[in-house]
Design an enzyme around this catalytic site. Sequence first.
Site, mmCIF file in Angstrom:
data_model
loop_
_atom_site.group_PDB
_atom_site.id
_atom_site.type_symbol
_atom_site.label_atom_id
_atom_site.label_comp_id
_atom_site.label_asym_id
_atom_site.label_seq_id
_atom_site.Cartn_x
_atom_site.Cartn_y
_atom_site.Cartn_z
ATOM 1 N N LYS A 61 0.860 -1.184 0.000
ATOM 2 C CA LYS A 61 0.000 0.000 0.000
ATOM 3 C C LYS A 61 0.896 1.233 0.000
ATOM 4 C CE LYS A 61 -3.838 1.744 2.873
ATOM 5 N NZ LYS A 61 -4.574 1.468 4.152
ATOM 6 N N SER A 64 -9.506 1.273 3.325
ATOM 7 C CA SER A 64 -8.685 2.066 2.449
ATOM 8 C C SER A 64 -7.628 1.267 1.672
ATOM 9 C CB SER A 64 -7.978 3.150 3.264
ATOM 10 O OG SER A 64 -7.091 2.567 4.195
ATOM 11 N N SER A 75 -9.463 -1.178 7.509
ATOM 12 C CA SER A 75 -8.931 -0.918 6.162
ATOM 13 C C SER A 75 -8.208 -2.085 5.500
ATOM 14 C CB SER A 75 -7.995 0.293 6.191
ATOM 15 O OG SER A 75 -8.754 1.481 6.177
#
Lengths: 499, 97
Positions: free
Chosen positions: A75, A150, A174
């Site tokens: 990420k 996310s 997330s």
Amino acid sequence: MKLSDLPALNVAELRELLRAREVSAREVVEALRERIAEIDPAIHAYLSLDLEEALKQAENVDLDLPLGGVPIAFKDIISMAGQPCTCASNILRNYRATYDATVVERLKKAGAITFGKTNLDEFAMGSSTENSSAGPTHNPWDITRVPGGSSGGSAAAVSADQAFAALGTDTGGSVRQPAAFSGVVGLKPSYGRVSRFGLVAFASSLDQAGTLTKTVRDAALLLNAIAGPDARDSTCLANSVPDYAENLDRELRGLRLGLPKEYMTDGIDSQVRAAINAAIAHFESSGVEIVEVSLPHTEYAVATYYMIASAEASANLARFDGVRYGHRAEGPRDLLDLYGRTREEGFGAEVKRRVILGTYVLSAGYYDEYYNRAQKVRRLIRQDFAEVFSKVDALISPTTPESAFRLGERSADPLRMYLADVFTIPASLAGICGISVPCGFARTEEGTELPIGLQLLGKPLDEARILSIAHGYEQGTDWHKRKPRLAPKLQVPSSKIQT
Amino acid sequence: MRASDIHKIDVAHVARLARLDLTTDEAALFQEQLARVLEYAEKLRAPDTSGMDSAVEGDTLDVLREDEPRPWFTAEEALSNAPRQANDLFVVPKVVE
């Protein structure tokens, strides 16, 4: 095996081939490069790729290491020396990290190859990956829908076989929520199990690095590499790290799983409820006792979370001021003008909203009213979990009340977006561990199938147990074997998402 | 304090505290959206938190490491993302006359 078949493998399968020298790390990187070139224009899981660097690593990697030759995606909120770390924010558009996060360092040490950074909601603030300065990621199961967030880029990359595994971060869900929406396994370790050094901080009392993988075994293999104490993160716990992969094959029979009644309310989609009930029946037929338990303060979790997470975010994001790195406004009148305009120009709407909310709840006259009160309610939520864990081995619930929603459907209504995390937030507030595994599919009106996630929650540092329960469930079902049907050269719908 | 007073965030004031120059439109939009979030947060008044420590205080641990010199960023690395720099320093607008 054709090289083009490699990306569909999971980490454990890929390791077999690499260990036996049936494929080279270089071939693996090449196959992945092809797959990404073919699929990612339709999914937009990646923000940056450095496959030249990956090929260099592939030349020198020791294939006998635990993850030797396995490419892993990160990420884009996790620092990797020399690579962009944009956090999907304009304020860090041209930023390059100067050091490796501990999780990157440890995965490299275990032989993993780094090659790319995945999309996210700006600074990990969101539940859909729509709040990205680079535009949204699409759900591989239905590209008109969100992949969750996310860590939506990491989840979609793994789901679409554009990554063998990926790291994400989980502050209020997330990792688990996008895993559920995208049909992959998402593990959030207990707070303190994995170092946060090198993760761009959102809410420091909640943030935790987690894994997105195709199987539970792969989650265990990655956790083996990243867990454990780190002198550079004082909240990282000193407790020894068991071999999570070695401990997967434990008997389910005799276990007691708690079903929190507050998680099975009327607000759950009927297809999600049916899938969870089927999973419960599966566990019962395997000799697991399911007992209803109560977490009475569940209804306060979302409000508690938004007070605390926003407060911490407003403090953490104070560092983005245009002085040392990132965007700087042109021609500032004075220092305050430089700060104010840099931040106005650099941050997206959701980040601004949370900075304002967080600053407000910490400001004079409101601190006790909101922030301190939320911290006290957080204690009650933790006590709820401590009490039920004296009666059961782990908890079982849906990961989300519904399956993936449509792109744009919730962007205009922040509160409704926040409520997508209602079942993942409590565990984050309590600092316990959780995992989401695929447990079925919901059929949409248009006839597409959307994955459903089953969440297992465990005591602090009880990752080995939830992994073994999730593995036991996975071995008895075949949901994780289903793949999204992705035609090459998919048409991307023109997106009008405002971030 | 009445609920209606509480929900009225002075967004312009808070934005100044946050060093964030919002546009008028943004301020108006956030005013309305955040009022709804704070109204939702009203539910935090319901649970009995008497005798409850704030989770902040309860968990704060002082963790100190040995104060030993060790290799860290060079000035060049630390400045590698600087928007403006000179003489191994970050350059900002003048703050003292």
